[in-house]
Design a protein around this motif. Structure first.
Motif, PDB file in Angstrom:
ATOM      1  N   ARG A  25       0.855  -1.198   0.000  1.00 26.08           N
ATOM      2  CA  ARG A  25       0.000   0.000   0.000  1.00 26.08           C
ATOM      3  C   ARG A  25       0.883   1.238   0.000  1.00 26.08           C
ATOM      4  N   GLU A  26       0.656   2.122  -0.959  1.00 20.59           N
ATOM      5  CA  GLU A  26       1.483   3.314  -1.091  1.00 20.59           C
ATOM      6  C   GLU A  26       0.628   4.570  -1.175  1.00 20.59           C
ATOM      7  N   SER A  27       1.177   5.643  -0.630  1.00 16.44           N
ATOM      8  CA  SER A  27       0.536   6.955  -0.719  1.00 16.44           C
ATOM      9  C   SER A  27       1.433   7.837  -1.592  1.00 16.44           C
ATOM     10  N   HIS A  28       0.831   8.503  -2.585  1.00 18.24           N
ATOM     11  CA  HIS A  28       1.606   9.290  -3.545  1.00 18.24           C
ATOM     12  C   HIS A  28       1.102  10.729  -3.635  1.00 18.24           C
ATOM     13  N   ARG A  29       2.058  11.611  -3.921  1.00 18.69           N
ATOM     14  CA  ARG A  29       1.718  13.002  -4.217  1.00 18.69           C
ATOM     15  C   ARG A  29       2.164  13.264  -5.651  1.00 18.69           C
ATOM     16  N   LEU A  30       1.221  13.628  -6.508  1.00 10.94           N
ATOM     17  CA  LEU A  30       1.487  13.797  -7.925  1.00 10.94           C
ATOM     18  C   LEU A  30       1.390  15.275  -8.308  1.00 10.94           C
ATOM     19  N   ARG A  31       2.291  15.689  -9.178  1.00 13.30           N
ATOM     20  CA  ARG A  31       2.219  17.046  -9.703  1.00 13.30           C
ATOM     21  C   ARG A  31       1.845  16.975 -11.175  1.00 13.30           C
ATOM     22  N   LEU A  32       0.842  17.742 -11.576  1.00 13.07           N
ATOM     23  CA  LEU A  32       0.348  17.717 -12.943  1.00 13.07           C
ATOM     24  C   LEU A  32       0.656  19.022 -13.650  1.00 13.07           C
ATOM     25  N   VAL A  33       0.855  18.917 -14.942  1.00 20.01           N
ATOM     26  CA  VAL A  33       0.976  20.099 -15.784  1.00 20.01           C
ATOM     27  C   VAL A  33      -0.176  20.061 -16.780  1.00 20.01           C
ATOM     28  N   VAL A  34      -0.511  21.219 -17.326  1.00 21.92           N
ATOM     29  CA  VAL A  34      -1.663  21.315 -18.225  1.00 21.92           C
ATOM     30  C   VAL A  34      -1.190  21.768 -19.594  1.00 21.92           C
ATOM     31  N   GLN A  35      -1.673  21.085 -20.614  1.00 22.69           N
ATOM     32  CA  GLN A  35      -1.341  21.483 -21.983  1.00 22.69           C
ATOM     33  C   GLN A  35      -2.608  21.402 -22.832  1.00 22.69           C
ATOM     34  N   GLY A  36      -2.966  22.513 -23.400  1.00 22.45           N
ATOM     35  CA  GLY A  36      -4.181  22.530 -24.208  1.00 22.45           C
ATOM     36  C   GLY A  36      -5.413  22.134 -23.417  1.00 22.45           C
ATOM     37  N   GLY A  37      -5.411  22.440 -22.128  1.00 23.41           N
ATOM     38  CA  GLY A  37      -6.547  22.089 -21.278  1.00 23.41           C
ATOM     39  C   GLY A  37      -6.494  20.676 -20.755  1.00 23.41           C
ATOM     40  N   THR A  38      -5.472  19.899 -21.115  1.00 26.25           N
ATOM     41  CA  THR A  38      -5.373  18.502 -20.691  1.00 26.25           C
ATOM     42  C   THR A  38      -4.351  18.344 -19.572  1.00 26.25           C
TER      43      THR A  38
END
Length: 506
Positions: A453-466
């Motif tokens: 069992r793992e807990s993650h922190r994700l960073r997202l970037v946006v391109q063209g609304g995606t």
């Protein structure tokens, strides 16, 4: 342990290599694979539960084994011997940096060479969500050809070293702790940056920043206060040490930025003598998308000795947008089971690698999105949920949902990292934790049926609304004990049967 003895049915001891606060190291032959390995029998602290220590060591070893980097010692296996945990690692004929420092201070140029390699490996570890927790000269190995390797990832936590015990006593030496950890905080990436600074300071000055006295409690107080004398022998390293050793964790550079600073100090040396650099480090690299230090008031580089009324201060440097160690991003690839590379929707993206010389570097989110492209928390959470719904079976579609940071690992490595995962379920639904950050919990089933069992922190970037998943940090990882679940299920089944019999008799 004795020479000639067989450990775990396959590792034949050849001779004792050395010993330290956390264990004894042996050279051994892996008779199954016919290769020489190093076995480290970890010391279980007095009064500690050996079973729990073995479990912790196994968890930390699994995390460390995800990292494959030319400047990090590889972990092959973890076994038990006489109830004690034993790590099986890459064997490296080498001396420790601590041994060299004991002979006297090293030249600043050589220290920069060592630091560039170690920082590259640690940057790769950080990109894979791994915090070392015990960066110090004794954990830096140096070979005769000039290669430096960092070892013992996470072992400090596994055996309880450098912690305050339940009785309030200090275990281990705090000489290379960061101030925030000395005050009781949990080690984070920035703590490794400070510890690296302390290690390089010790190498160039001949002693740790806060001294090396025998009174561990007094030393802990000195670390917590963050006061130490400025270096006098560092020369071109002085500014870099000032950045790494800032008291405020938020004001320190990232490890990838630290690697860049150190590599820059070696750039003017003849190529034939640049043993600190790996071929991958010489290739052009994408820009660093780690958050830069906030442009607040400059933090003191160090608090000099009490007689100095005005400690030296350096303004935070902006993040470099040129080369940022390929190994740093390549570490995102090493997210083996940790490869919780997160991203969304199809889309080949060309990262904006240019930044004005005078204008501030854009953040990862703004660089990829135009005004009005902010998808909002719900869309970010949906992106993460959709990504994990594809894994581990549809890695091709999942790859299309990654940002440039995680794509840097290369598609073959990404797909390889998911082959050992047989099933994935989301244990804690995605939840936004910032403008571009989402936390999520997942359960991974390995080839043998074991679950993590793992807990993650994700960073997202946006391109063209995606939204695309561009970085992944593992906050916690633990083995799930299925035995309790099976026992509970059996108990419920027995209760149902007994209940059914009674109603039939009635």
């Amino acid at each position: 342990m004795d020479v000639g003895r067989l450990v775990a049915g396959r590792y034949r001891l050849r001779g004792r290599v050395g010993a330290g606060a956390m264990g004894v190291v042996w050279q051994a032959l892996d008779e199954r694979l016919d290769r020489v390995v190093a076995l480290k029998q970890l010391v279980v602290p007095e009064g500690a539960d050996p079973v729990a220590a073995v479990g912790r060591a196994a968890r930390e070893a699994r995390i460390a084994a995800r990292l494959q980097h030319p400047n990090a010692v590889t972990v092959h296996d973890v076994v038990q011997d006489e109830g004690k945990p034993v790590l099986v690692m890459e064997y490296l004929p080498a001396r420790t940096l601590a041994e060299l420092i004991a002979r006297g201070p090293l030249p600043a140029e050589r220290v920069a060479t060592i630091g560039a390699q170690v920082a590259g490996a640690l940057a790769a570890a950080h990109a894979a969500g791994i915090v070392h927790r015990d960066v110090k000269p004794g954990n830096v190995l140096l070979t005769d050809d000039g290669t430096a390797k960092i070892t013992d990832f996470g072992i400090a936590r596994a055996v309880g070293d450098v912690t305050v015990t339940r009785t309030g006593l200090l275990a281990g030496t705090p000489a290379f702790l960061s101030p925030e950890v000395a005050r009781g905080g949990e080690p984070v990436h920035a703590s490794d940056v400070f510890a690296l600074g302390g290690t390089l300071y010790a190498a160039v000055e001949g002693r740790p920043p806060f001294g090396d006295g025998d009174n561990a409690i007094a030393l802990l107080h000195a670390v917590a206060a963050g006061r130490f004398p400025p270096p006098t022998r560092a020369g071109p390293l002085t500014d870099v040490l000032a950045e790494l050793l800032r008291t405020d964790p938020a004001a320190r550079p990232t490890m990838a930025q630290a690697a860049d600073r150190l590599r820059a100090l070696t750039a003017t040396r003849p190529a034939a003598t640049r043993l600190d650099l790996n071929p991958a480090d010489l290739a052009p690299r994408p820009p660093d998308r780690s958050p830069a230090a906030p442009p607040t008031a400059p933090a003191p580089a160090w608090s000099a000795d009490p007689q100095r009324a005005h400690p030296t201060a350096l303004a935070p440097r902006p993040a470099r947008t040129g080369r940022v160690g390929l190994v740093a991003v390549a570490a995102a690839a090493v997210v083996g089971l940790v490869v919780l590379a997160l991203v969304l929707t199809n889309g080949n993206r060309s990262a904006d690698d240019t930044a004005g010389a005078s204008a501030p570097a854009p953040s990862a989110t703004t660089a990829a999105s135009a005004p009005g492209d902010d998808p909002g928390p719900a869309r970010l959470e949906q992106a993460v949920a959709e990504y994990y719904a594809l894994l581990p079976k549809n890695t091709a579609q999942a790859w299309d949902r990654l940002g440039p940071g995680l794509r840097a690992q290369g598609r073959p490595q990404y797909e390889k990292s998911w082959r050992e995962v047989k099933a994935l379920t989301v244990s804690s639904p995605p939840a936004t934790a910032g403008a571009d950050t989402v936390t999520v919990g997942i359960d991974l089933t390995g080839p043998g049926g074991g679950k993590t069992r793992e807990s993650h922190r994700l960073r997202l970037v946006v391109q063209g609304g995606t939204p695309l998943i561009d970085a992944d940090e593992v906050l916690s990882s633990q083995r799930i004990d299925d035995a309790d679940d099976d026992h509970e299920d059996k108990k419920k089944d027995d209760d149902r049967k007994r209940g059914g019999g009674k109603s039939g008799e009635g």
